[in-house]
Design an enzyme around this catalytic site. Structure first.
Site, PDB file in Angstrom:
ATOM      1  N   GLY A  44       0.840  -1.193   0.000  1.00  0.00           N
ATOM      2  CA  GLY A  44       0.000   0.000   0.000  1.00  0.00           C
ATOM      3  C   GLY A  44       0.880   1.249   0.000  1.00  0.00           C
ATOM      4  N   SER A 111       6.564  -4.501  -1.704  1.00  0.00           N
ATOM      5  CA  SER A 111       6.153  -3.160  -2.105  1.00  0.00           C
ATOM      6  C   SER A 111       6.295  -2.226  -0.902  1.00  0.00           C
ATOM      7  CB  SER A 111       4.730  -3.220  -2.674  1.00  0.00           C
ATOM      8  OG  SER A 111       4.396  -2.034  -3.336  1.00  0.00           O
ATOM      9  N   TRP A 112       5.228  -1.497  -0.520  1.00  0.00           N
ATOM     10  CA  TRP A 112       5.315  -0.706   0.715  1.00  0.00           C
ATOM     11  C   TRP A 112       5.658  -1.599   1.906  1.00  0.00           C
ATOM     12  CZ3 TRP A 112       5.923   3.449   3.523  1.00  0.00           C
ATOM     13  CH2 TRP A 112       5.429   3.481   4.830  1.00  0.00           C
ATOM     14  N   ASP A 267       8.751  -4.517 -13.473  1.00  0.00           N
ATOM     15  CA  ASP A 267       7.912  -3.878 -12.453  1.00  0.00           C
ATOM     16  C   ASP A 267       7.682  -2.422 -12.848  1.00  0.00           C
ATOM     17  OD1 ASP A 267       6.827  -2.725 -10.134  1.00  0.00           O
ATOM     18  OD2 ASP A 267       7.994  -4.017  -8.808  1.00  0.00           O
ATOM     19  N   HIS A 295       5.027  -6.341 -10.951  1.00  0.00           N
ATOM     20  CA  HIS A 295       5.149  -5.978  -9.544  1.00  0.00           C
ATOM     21  C   HIS A 295       4.507  -6.976  -8.593  1.00  0.00           C
ATOM     22  CE1 HIS A 295       5.564  -3.342  -6.083  1.00  0.00           C
ATOM     23  NE2 HIS A 295       4.257  -3.379  -5.868  1.00  0.00           N
TER      24      HIS A 295
END
Length: 315
Positions: A44, A111-112, A267, A295
């Site tokens: 996120g 990711s985050w 990505d 991604h």
């Protein structure tokens, strides 16, 4: 030993943990209650966890801990941005560890989730057994600009970018992020919802190498889009509440921690140069660049690499 997703499982325990006067964070545990603890950190910000996230780990070996970060998923209040910063999320992770009576644990984040995993590990190095990181996002201004300002990913997906800009309308200060954030935190509820939906569709559409209608639908429901878009914009306008280049400048603190970095070659959300930059700052880490992958963690070669990394940690 499987290199595909482990079979679906249900939690053996779930609860809402009061982390401060306002926020309750959803925490669940799956797998072996006596197993090696591993924490899954979702992306996120604002993404929340899914049932599939449990399936990267051998449930006979791992005590699998998942949580929804403040304001998203099953945490309460839903969509709340007050007292929602990187420092708060790092503190929540440490509170969860203490609450569950875990001394040290493996950390898995994408990711985050990779960003938060690295910052947590740099803050609480003595509590980390290993790091398995996917789709590295270093939270620098250039990393914010790539997906959400002109001149980045919009050059690869111009038709999808046009849908986002159309939903936002005229830009203020020529910043997509700032304008979208003002709308999504403003008084026009209908416009805010349209922008949140368009933001989520833009990002999730770019997550997979090939279009994936089911993945897009699962991640862009009304509730999911609302928290993903607003939380991401909230963190981005505040530069993720960390100093510039914070992660790379503190990477030396992790030199003793076994680390695997997995990143899709194509990505379009978090370009692969971030994985190379982190690998250069952590030369002991194993870097795996998966071909024919974007991604998403469910990209076939990325999924295999992540599961193999967790299987290898079984001793």
């Amino acid at each position: 030993m499987t290199t595909d997703f482990y079979p679906p499982i249900e939690p053996f325990h779930s609860e809402l943990v009061q982390v401060d006067a306002l926020h309750q964070v959803y925490v669940e545990q799956c797998g072996n209650p006596e197993g090696q603890p591993v924490l899954f950190i979702h992306g996120g910000p604002g993404g929340g966890c899914s049932a599939r996230d449990r399936q990267f780990f051998d449930p006979s070996y791992y005590r699998i801990v998942l949580f929804d970060q403040r304001g998203c998923g099953r945490s309460k209040p839903h969509g709340e941005l007050t007292d929602n910063t990187t420092d708060h999320l790092v503190a929540d992770i440490e509170l969860i560890r203490n609450h569950l009576n875990i001394d040290t644990w493996h950390i898995f984040g994408g990711s985050w989730g990779s960003t938060l995993a690295l910052i947590y590990a740099q803050t609480h190095t003595s509590r980390i057994r290993s790091l398995t990181l996917r789709g590295i996002w270093l939270a620098r201004q250039q990393d914010i600009d790539w997906p959400f300002n002109a001149g980045g990913a919009e050059r690869i997906f111009p038709e999808m970018w046009a849908e986002l800009i159309d939903a936002i309308g005229p830009l203020t200060n020529e910043s997509v992020v700032n304008t979208a954030y003002a709308i999504m935190t403003g008084n026009d509820a209908d416009h805010a919802k349209r922008v949140a939906k368009a933001w989520a569709r833009w990002e999730i559409s770019a997550c997979t190498l090939e279009p994936n209608a089911q993945y897009l639908a699962d991640a862009t429901g009304d509730d999911e889009a609302w928290t993903l878009a607003r939380h991401e914009a909230h963190f981005m306008v505040n530069r993720c509440f960390v100093p510039p280049n914070f992660i790379l400048e503190n990477a030396h603190k992790l030199a003793h921690i076994p680390t695997t970095i997995v990143h899709g070659r194509y990505d379009m959300v978090c370009p692969v140069d971030q994985a190379f930059a982190l690998s250069n700052a952590m030369p002991h880490a194993e870097l795996i660049v998966t071909s024919n992958a974007g991604h998403a963690s469910a990209e076939p070669k990325t999924k295999v690499a992540l599961i193999e990394a967790m299987n290898a940690l079984r001793g």
